[in-house]
Motif scaffolding. Structure first.
Motif, PDB file in Angstrom:
ATOM      1  N   ILE A 162       0.842  -1.199   0.000  1.00  0.00           N
ATOM      2  CA  ILE A 162       0.000   0.000   0.000  1.00  0.00           C
ATOM      3  C   ILE A 162       0.875   1.246   0.000  1.00  0.00           C
ATOM      4  CG2 ILE A 162      -1.960  -1.132   1.124  1.00  0.00           C
ATOM      5  CD1 ILE A 162      -1.026   0.045   3.775  1.00  0.00           C
ATOM      6  N   VAL A 220       0.641   5.203   1.645  1.00  0.00           N
ATOM      7  CA  VAL A 220      -0.074   6.112   2.543  1.00  0.00           C
ATOM      8  C   VAL A 220       0.473   7.509   2.301  1.00  0.00           C
ATOM      9  CG1 VAL A 220      -0.601   6.693   4.938  1.00  0.00           C
ATOM     10  CG2 VAL A 220      -0.381   4.298   4.263  1.00  0.00           C
ATOM     11  N   ASP A 265      -3.980  13.834   3.029  1.00  0.00           N
ATOM     12  CA  ASP A 265      -5.065  14.492   2.312  1.00  0.00           C
ATOM     13  C   ASP A 265      -4.837  15.989   2.487  1.00  0.00           C
ATOM     14  OD1 ASP A 265      -7.518  15.774   1.656  1.00  0.00           O
ATOM     15  OD2 ASP A 265      -8.622  13.951   2.090  1.00  0.00           O
ATOM     16  N   VAL A 278      -4.459   9.054   3.770  1.00  0.00           N
ATOM     17  CA  VAL A 278      -5.161   8.293   2.746  1.00  0.00           C
ATOM     18  C   VAL A 278      -4.327   7.063   2.414  1.00  0.00           C
ATOM     19  CG1 VAL A 278      -6.297   8.405   0.501  1.00  0.00           C
ATOM     20  CG2 VAL A 278      -5.997  10.494   1.829  1.00  0.00           C
ATOM     21  N   VAL A 279      -4.989   5.906   2.381  1.00  0.00           N
ATOM     22  CA  VAL A 279      -4.337   4.622   2.115  1.00  0.00           C
ATOM     23  C   VAL A 279      -4.828   4.110   0.766  1.00  0.00           C
ATOM     24  CG1 VAL A 279      -4.020   2.248   2.926  1.00  0.00           C
ATOM     25  CG2 VAL A 279      -4.316   4.120   4.593  1.00  0.00           C
ATOM     26  N   TYR A 280      -3.881   3.870  -0.138  1.00  0.00           N
ATOM     27  CA  TYR A 280      -4.205   3.343  -1.464  1.00  0.00           C
ATOM     28  C   TYR A 280      -3.555   1.987  -1.670  1.00  0.00           C
ATOM     29  CZ  TYR A 280      -5.467   8.126  -2.875  1.00  0.00           C
ATOM     30  OH  TYR A 280      -6.054   9.370  -2.980  1.00  0.00           O
ATOM     31  N   GLU A 300      -3.569   1.230  -7.451  1.00  0.00           N
ATOM     32  CA  GLU A 300      -4.392   2.439  -7.507  1.00  0.00           C
ATOM     33  C   GLU A 300      -3.520   3.672  -7.332  1.00  0.00           C
ATOM     34  OE1 GLU A 300      -8.023   4.679  -7.767  1.00  0.00           O
ATOM     35  OE2 GLU A 300      -7.457   2.665  -8.381  1.00  0.00           O
ATOM     36  N   TRP A 301      -2.578   3.608  -6.392  1.00  0.00           N
ATOM     37  CA  TRP A 301      -1.673   4.736  -6.167  1.00  0.00           C
ATOM     38  C   TRP A 301      -0.815   5.009  -7.398  1.00  0.00           C
ATOM     39  CZ3 TRP A 301      -0.870   9.063  -3.967  1.00  0.00           C
ATOM     40  CH2 TRP A 301       0.380   9.671  -4.083  1.00  0.00           C
ATOM     41  N   GLN A 314     -13.568   4.696   1.516  1.00  0.00           N
ATOM     42  CA  GLN A 314     -13.912   5.705   0.514  1.00  0.00           C
ATOM     43  C   GLN A 314     -13.902   5.120  -0.891  1.00  0.00           C
ATOM     44  OE1 GLN A 314     -14.590   9.308   1.130  1.00  0.00           O
ATOM     45  NE2 GLN A 314     -15.165   8.079   2.894  1.00  0.00           N
ATOM     46  N   ASN A 356     -12.268   3.482  -3.459  1.00  0.00           N
ATOM     47  CA  ASN A 356     -10.973   3.005  -3.954  1.00  0.00           C
ATOM     48  C   ASN A 356      -9.843   3.196  -2.950  1.00  0.00           C
ATOM     49  OD1 ASN A 356     -10.891   5.847  -4.165  1.00  0.00           O
ATOM     50  ND2 ASN A 356      -9.508   5.761  -5.913  1.00  0.00           N
ATOM     51  N   LYS A 357     -10.153   3.763  -1.792  1.00  0.00           N
ATOM     52  CA  LYS A 357      -9.120   4.052  -0.797  1.00  0.00           C
ATOM     53  C   LYS A 357      -9.721   4.039   0.604  1.00  0.00           C
ATOM     54  CE  LYS A 357      -9.843   9.021  -1.350  1.00  0.00           C
ATOM     55  NZ  LYS A 357     -10.614   9.192  -2.557  1.00  0.00           N
ATOM     56  N   GLU A 393      -9.392   6.154   4.448  1.00  0.00           N
ATOM     57  CA  GLU A 393      -8.869   7.315   5.158  1.00  0.00           C
ATOM     58  C   GLU A 393      -8.599   6.906   6.601  1.00  0.00           C
ATOM     59  OE1 GLU A 393     -11.086  10.962   2.809  1.00  0.00           O
ATOM     60  OE2 GLU A 393     -11.935  10.295   4.713  1.00  0.00           O
TER      61      GLU A 393
END
Length: 151
Positions: free
Chosen positions: A34, A36, A39, A46-48, A52-53, A113, A115-116, A118
């Motif tokens: 992941i 991080v 925001d 925010v964790v992706y 996705e990131w 959220q 796709n991610k 918080e």
């Protein structure tokens, strides 16, 4: 898709266990890799999932860097971005700078959220909820983008 709000505890070293249903999604989507970051619109993290990131990072890097507002945004979002791998117990270790930015203490909120995820301090999350409820009174004007939703 990441959904729901859950309270989790963070230990003194900055480790927090991702709840099972979120952890399963992270393991299946990205094998626990992941990113991080912060925001810039709120004091939260925010964790992706890594794939996705990588898409988002590419979009951010393609913005015109000579625009000072964009450059500041890039410095913050890309600068705070940290690669993290979930450990064997499904825990993540948050760096001190990120914990300080989001004012994280022992009790934190994990907020899905889509796709991610918080990560909020419990205190700031409660304040955010109260403000959102106060701003959404009967006389509150909805943004045009929301008026076309069919709920």
């Amino acid at each position: 898709m990441f959904r729901g709000v859950q309270q989790v505890n963070m230990d003194a070293k900055g480790r927090l266990a991702i709840p099972a249903r979120q952890r399963e999604r992270l393991l299946s989507q990205c094998e626990g890799h992941i990113v991080v970051t912060i925001d810039t619109q709120a004091k939260c993290l925010v964790v992706y999932p890594l794939p996705e990131w990588e898409r988002i990072e590419k979009d951010i890097q393609n913005l015109p860097a000579l625009n000072q507002g964009i450059k500041r945004f890039q410095r913050l979002v890309l600068g705070y971005a940290t690669d993290i791998e979930l450990d064997g117990s499904g825990r993540m270790l948050l760096p001190p700078a990120q914990r300080a930015y989001a004012a994280l203490e022992k009790e934190v909120m994990l907020v899905g959220q889509g796709n991610k995820l918080e990560i909020w301090s419990q205190t700031l999350w409660q304040a955010e909820q109260e403000q959102a409820l106060a701003d959404s009174g009967a006389d509150a004007a909805l943004p045009d983008e929301l008026l076309s939703l069919k709920l």
